[in-house]
Design an enzyme around this catalytic site. Structure first.
Site, PDB file in Angstrom:
ATOM      1  N   SER A 638       0.824  -1.218   0.000  1.00 38.13           N
ATOM      2  CA  SER A 638       0.000   0.000   0.000  1.00 38.13           C
ATOM      3  C   SER A 638       0.854   1.263   0.000  1.00 38.13           C
ATOM      4  O   SER A 638       0.440   2.275  -0.563  1.00 38.13           O
ATOM      5  CB  SER A 638      -0.968   0.002   1.189  1.00 38.13           C
ATOM      6  OG  SER A 638      -0.291  -0.222   2.402  1.00 38.13           O
ATOM      7  N   ALA A 862      -9.707   0.625 -10.075  1.00 40.07           N
ATOM      8  CA  ALA A 862      -9.096  -0.504  -9.365  1.00 40.07           C
ATOM      9  C   ALA A 862     -10.058  -1.197  -8.409  1.00 40.07           C
ATOM     10  O   ALA A 862     -10.928  -0.576  -7.797  1.00 40.07           O
ATOM     11  CB  ALA A 862      -7.863  -0.037  -8.601  1.00 40.07           C
ATOM     12  N   GLU A 867      -7.059 -10.799  -0.917  1.00 39.74           N
ATOM     13  CA  GLU A 867      -7.626 -12.048  -0.432  1.00 39.74           C
ATOM     14  C   GLU A 867      -8.131 -12.927  -1.560  1.00 39.74           C
ATOM     15  O   GLU A 867      -8.115 -14.153  -1.459  1.00 39.74           O
ATOM     16  CB  GLU A 867      -8.769 -11.743   0.547  1.00 39.74           C
ATOM     17  CG  GLU A 867      -8.254 -11.140   1.833  1.00 39.74           C
ATOM     18  CD  GLU A 867      -9.338 -10.405   2.587  1.00 39.74           C
ATOM     19  OE1 GLU A 867      -9.684  -9.289   2.179  1.00 39.74           O
ATOM     20  OE2 GLU A 867      -9.838 -10.960   3.576  1.00 39.74           O
TER      21      GLU A 867
END
Lengths: 908, 284
Positions: A638, A862, A867
């Site tokens: 991130s 996006a 996950e």
């Protein structure tokens, strides 16, 4: 104490230490060589790998005495030129994610590269086999080592406004590859006291303390003992406040093995040496349950009096008329599936340090959720929120278990009681006992299709072992019914779930929140149903895949659905693999190959609940772009992705941005790093703040647009149509945060709470994916080798394709572990030699295909990915095993004895 | 209670034996089992580190066979030039942990730790290895199968030190092989492992030494199976599931159940013999 002489970087170091002390401790404590990481203290993980006289050793297994007079090399002290090349190669390949294994990997690689400058893949695997990585799936590490000595072409940095879509190096990567990254255990100021926990060794027991004061007096160096009686606040925390039920220190009863009951605080050297077996406490064991079946059984003792039948929560989603539709279906399949406790097994055990700064308690520890830590810690300690500050250290992996507070309130208690800085570092077994796990699931489902292979109905129920405390049990119980259909149109649907308390470890968040378990059930049954319908398995999925405008079981109409595109991208590989596998199987009897496929969908962000992120983006008077990037980077990237988005929105080169981390005192809340939400939600906030800052700049310069925005020597330069506007920043008034220009924007995805039938809009954005696995099964031994995987994931827009690939490869590694080897058994597998995670030799060849179907809600289109990547892997492997052998494994992991039994059963 | 630790690191074997005679000491060499058994940052108890005693490390030819010093590491074994009969031992060494463990772990430590899954034991059993034990009072030599008497149990006396493993000349004949079965590629504790040494003359097995590890409290030779191989061409078919099942007493644990162990041990032993047959073919 004696002295040893170590030869490090051509210098002789004389260190006074005990000869029996682990070399890793000597290097870290006495010589401050913190690149030597401690993951297990048992030679299982290799994070502490150093070179002794040129050969790799786990420093945790070397008594200091045996290092006497020898040449020791660590990442900080080895030959600079080779390291520079290796570091560049690691950064170029994206080989470091969280970075905790990186120093060990690089030391092992150094030994190899000295002997073999251009090693092949097999040589790299042999040389690095002793170092475990939980993030990367090893591929990029192997590539980085193979290419370390080859000439690379340096790509120019992306131009302003063009960072998104580029595989740029991680912006926080340098510290990860040169050993300077500060993880939870790496910053412990001199004079800090050590905190150790006394933990239950029974699954369920009452306890009473003996004479604590007398015990303290008997042990020199022990400052104090802290029990629940010392807790000034509310001794009850939990990530979901309405379900909070967990004491920081148990009061009379412990509910799981490893639950803390007391803290011992004291001088680090003295306290470390104590055995603590004479700690004055008496235990009265109580009946316990460890499985969801036992926990929900009629004889089970209630763990929490107000939760009848040990049921924490039930979840459900119902739409259409599933029972009548099932009756009308031409083909129906039914199955039951079981999954096990799975341990996150990040290589960095929980660690941190805390101290007082004036009247503010500061806690620096590894975490995924700084603001939630702050709230729970303040609650337990009875402090106002503004008297606690959480400073996240680098996190050596998280995967969900560092969302719950671990040692933060314990450190706070120790600091408040002693007034001294205090540190705490979990041992590996302590970490495994005390941290949350993936929920074991017992699931049953039926799926019906019409004669043409269109799915008509699905029913699903899952009982999930949520362990001793609530943690994220409610989230799993809610997410599973929403997702159990998979990314397929299912007009008639009933999915129910229940989270059951047991005296097992607390189950919490683990990459996917129960959806990977449900996907094993649904995707296995899809294979059986395709077979019944006589339709190719990929084609069957294609027939049923969700399309734009389709309505989910929750009643949500979807747009930007990418599952068809993922399946189509896999089709040529599917056909090619089929031909190859068929050819192989005609000549091979002992080994059989098979191909499996599975898909995923996954909603990004909290389920039907607010979860905003706020991003501040400011310009300092001396001319710096400061991006307050509050999305904790636990390795997923991130720090890089959010900066790429913000830079493009503002219109500056990403390299110009100065990152300010998720310290709760200086950075607004970007929520937790979970639910695959950061790229989407924090990304949206970053995009908005970048655009707002750009608008503010244009207002200030009175320009309608800007071709270029730069900062030079305290001047803000804006170019429009060859004309430069310059503004002297130091002449502008600064705001309360010290910024002369600043934007702060919040984004919260538009969702609705779900009604009693699970109807509503649980998520604003979904990501999609599908994977195929080629496996080879040893028919006589029941062992499985995954040979190849192709993974197609719809990420909306690949902000950083290299980081996206890293997520896919790492997710596949964890999915492979879930499918084939990972089974946490409390009391038995509390270390990394009995609990197996994939090694560098277990990984298949992986091809990643990034599909970009932009979602208008996501930043620059996006969607989340973190996950999603794990969800299809296990069912794809299990379906591959079924294809190869005809045997259906219904309990994971498919350990050799389970698979062999299934093969034998399928042959009778 | 705080333990007063001492740490002795003598150069001379005699010195070490004197210290052992004087008091209760923990013997340390590679420490790959000692350190994992404690969460403390230093080894607990009073330690006798024997790694400075040069005579204890290394492999040498003697009149009676091969002598492997107690502190010889797995890496030493892998790198050594040994006869084909020892190939199984070398293959086992390559399967111990990964390089970090192979560089430290010692052959005698593997025996003293006496894990049912000790990688070195099956190949050493097929080599009829003997354990040389020394104390201040003298030396005794114990066959390996009498040395390990149960899980984590050996006949090593408190005052004794393993000084060497002795492989008799008579067992250095033939070829050997080793296979290990686990649930992952590296760093794995075996579910089952098998070792085989065969002497073949004129196409007929004249001597067979087969051993199975990780399938019972201690690794064991399987004489019933060996007997079936003598006098015949090398043929794994004679190693039947039933025969192996009667020869071992498989354990159940987190890695596998007992039934699987019996079946997989038989299969693994057949494959070991098959690999060995291929080695033999290549050698002739």
């Amino acid at each position: 104490m004696t002295s040893i002489t170590l030869n490090i970087a051509h210098q002789t170091h004389i260190v006074k230490t005990h000869m029996a002390r682990r070399l890793s401790e000597v290097l870290r404590d006495d010589l401050k060589l913190k690149s030597v990481k401690i993951g297990c203290d048992a030679g299982d993980c290799g994070a502490c790998t150093v070179l002794i006289d040129g050969a790799q050793h786990c420093a945790c297994l070397v008594p200091a005495g045996q290092a006497d007079g020898r040449k020791i090399e660590t990442l900080e002290t080895s030959e600079p030129q080779l390291f520079a090349r290796l570091q560049d190669s690691f950064l170029d390949h994206g080989a470091a994610q969280c970075g905790i294994c990186t120093p060990g990997m690089m030391m092992a690689a150094t030994e190899l590269l000295r002997a073999v400058p251009s090693p092949d893949q097999a040589q790299v695997k042999e040389a690095l086999a002793g170092v475990l990585c939980r993030c990367t799936g090893y591929h990029k590490i192997i590539a980085a080592v193979m290419d370390a000595n080859s000439q690379t072409t340096v790509c120019p940095p992306p131009k302003a406004g063009h960072a998104v879509g580029q595989p740029i190096r991680r912006l926080d990567g340098q510290a990860k590859v040169n050993g300077t990254e500060v993880f939870g255990a790496d910053f412990i100021p001199d004079g800090t006291l050590l905190v150790r926990a006394i933990r239950a060794q029974h699954y369920h027991a009452d306890f009473e303390f003996g004479d604590l004061l007398a015990w303290i007096k008997m042990h020199a160096g022990v400052e104090c003992v802290i029990t629940a009686a010392d807790i000034a606040g509310i001794n009850c925390y939990g990530v979901i406040p309405p379900f909070a039920d967990q004491p920081a220190l148990a009061e009379k009863t412990t509910r799981y093995r490893g639950e803390p009951v007391a803290l011992v605080v004291g001088d680090p050297k003295a306290l470390e040496a104590l055995g603590l077996d004479d700690f004055p406490i008496s235990w009265t064991p109580r009946p316990h349950s460890l499985t969801q079946a036992d926990g929900a059984g009629p004889d089970a003792t209630l763990l929490h009096d107000h939760r009848q039948e040990n049921t924490l929560i039930r979840g459900n989603v119902v739409s259409g008329a599933p029972d009548s539709a099932m009756v009308e279906a031409a083909h129906v399949v039914t199955g039951q599936f079981e999954t096990s406790y799975v341990e996150h097994a990040y290589i960095e055990p929980e660690a941190g340090v805390a101290w007082m700064e004036a009247d503010v308690l500061c806690i620096q520890a590894c975490t995924q959720a700084p603001v939630m830590d702050l709230e729970d810690t303040a609650k337990v300690l009875g402090l106002p929120l503004n008297k606690v500050r959480i400073i996240p250290s680098a996190a050596g992996g998280g995967f969900g278990a560092k969302l719950d507070v671990t040692l933060q309130p314990l450190l706070g208690l120790a600091v408040l009681k002693t007034g001294m800085p205090c540190s705490m570092v979990f041992s590996r077994s302590e970490s495994m006992q005390a941290s949350t796990k993936r929920h074991p699931g017992s699931m049953q489902a039926s799926i019906g299709a019409d004669a043409a292979g269109k799915v008509m109905a699905m029913t699903f129920h899952g009982d999930f072992n949520t362990g001793a405390y609530a943690s994220w049990g409610p989230t799993v119980a809610t997410r599973v019914p929403v997702h159990a259909s998979g990314p397929y149109l299912t007009p008639n649907y009933r999915a129910t779930s229940r989270a059951v308390h047991t005296n097992g470890p607390t189950s919490g968040a683990f990459r996917g929140f129960g959806v990977p378990q449900a996907a094993i059930t649904q995707e296995s049954l899809y294979d059986d149903l395709a077979q019944k319908c006589g339709i190719d398995r990929l084609e069957f999925r294609r027939i049923n895949a969700l399309r734009d405008g389709d309505v989910t079981p929750c009643g949500q109409t979807l747009q930007a659905v990418g599952i068809i595109d993922c399946l189509d991208a896999l089709k040529p590989h599917w056909d090619e693999f089929h031909a190859e596998v068929t050819a192989f199987n005609t000549t091979s009897l002992a080994h059989k190959r098979g191909i499996g496929i599975a898909s995923c969908w996954y909603g990004c962000g909290n389920t039907g609940l607010p979860n905003p992120s706020t991003v501040r983006f400011g310009i300092t008077p001396d001319g710096q772009f400061n991006l307050h990037q509050g999305a904790t980077d636990i390795g997923q990237g991130s720090n890089t992705v959010i900066a790429q988005i913000a830079a493009d929105a503002l219109g500056v080169q990403v390299g110009m941005i100065n990152l300010v981390g998720p310290d709760t005192a200086i950075t607004p809340d970007c929520g937790k790093t979970s639910a695959s939400r950061q790229t989407f939600i924090t990304g949206r906030a970053a995009e908005a703040s970048g655009l707002a800052l750009r608008a503010a700049i244009l207002r200030l310069t009175n320009l309608t647009h800007a071709d270029e925005i730069t900062l030079e020597g305290g001047m803000l330069c804006v170019r429009q149509d060859q004309n430069d506007q310059k503004i002297s920043l130091k002449d502008l008034p600064a705001d309360a945060n010290g910024y002369v220009l600043c934007a702060e924007e919040t984004y919260d995805p538009p969702t609705t709470t779900l009604d009693e039938n699970g109807q509503g809009t649980p998520y604003a954005v979904y990501g999609y994916g599908a994977q195929i696995a080629e496996v080879e099964v040893d028919m006589a031994l029941g062992t499985t080798k995954v040979l190849r995987m192709i993974a197609a994931h719809d990420v909306g827009r690949a902000i950083n394709p290299q980081l996206a690939e890293g997520q896919i490869e790492g997710g596949i590694a964890q999915g492979l572990g879930l499918a084939l080897m990972e089974e946490y058994l409390p009391g038995e597998t509390e270390n990394l030699h009995n609990y197996l995670i994939p090694t560098i030799g277990d990984m298949p060849h992986i091809t990643s295909i990034l599909i970009e179907i932009p979602d208008t809600e996501g930043p620059m289109g996006a969607k989340g990915l973190g996950e999603h990547v794990l969800i299809p892997t296990a069912p794809a492997i299990l379906n591959g095993i079924h294809h190869a052998t005809g045997a259906r494994v219904t309990k994971v992991p498919a350990l050799p004895h389970r698979l062999l039994a299934a093969i034998k059963a399928s042959q009778t | 209670m705080t333990v007063i630790n001492s740490y002795l690191r003598p150069f001379a074997l005699e010195h070490a034996l004197e210290e052992l005679a004087a008091g209760s000491l923990r013997i340390a060499a590679g420490c790959t089992d000692l350190f994992p058994s404690t969460e403390h940052k230093q080894l607990q108890g009073s330690i006798l580190d024997i790694t400075r005693i040069k005579s204890l490390r290394g492999i040498s030819d003697t009149d009676d066979g091969i002598r492997i010093g107690a502190t010889t590491t797995w890496t030493d074994l892998i790198k050594a030039d040994l006869p084909p009969a020892c190939r199984g031992l070398q293959l086992a060494a390559q399967k111990v942990g990964a390089l970090q463990i192979q560089n430290r772990g010692t052959i005698a430590g593997n025996l003293c730790n006496a894990s049912p899954a000790a990688d070195g034991v099956p190949p050493l059993l097929t080599l009829d290895a003997k354990v040389e034990l020394q104390s201040k009072g003298g030396t005794r030599v114990v066959p390996l199968h009498d040395f390990i008497i149960g899980p984590r149990k050996t006949v090593l006396a408190e005052t004794e030190l393993i000084t060497a493993l002795l492989i008799p000349k008579s067992s250095l004949t033939g070829h050997s092989h080793f296979l290990k079965l686990g649930a992952r590629a590296y760093l794995v504790i075996s579910i089952a492992m098998t070792s085989a040494r065969l002497v073949v003359r004129n196409g007929v097995v004249v001597e067979a030494a087969l051993a199975i590890g990780s399938c019972g409290p201690v690794a064991t030779r399987v004489p019933q199976v060996e007997a079936q191989m003598i006098g015949k061409a090398v043929d794994p078919v004679v190693i039947t599931d039933d025969l192996v099942a009667t020869a071992i007493d498989p354990i159940a644990d987190m890695r596998a159940n007992a039934a699987y162990r019996a079946i997989s041990a038989a299969e693994l032993l057949r494959r070991t013999v098959l690999e060995l047959a291929m080695d033999l073919e290549a050698a002739t």
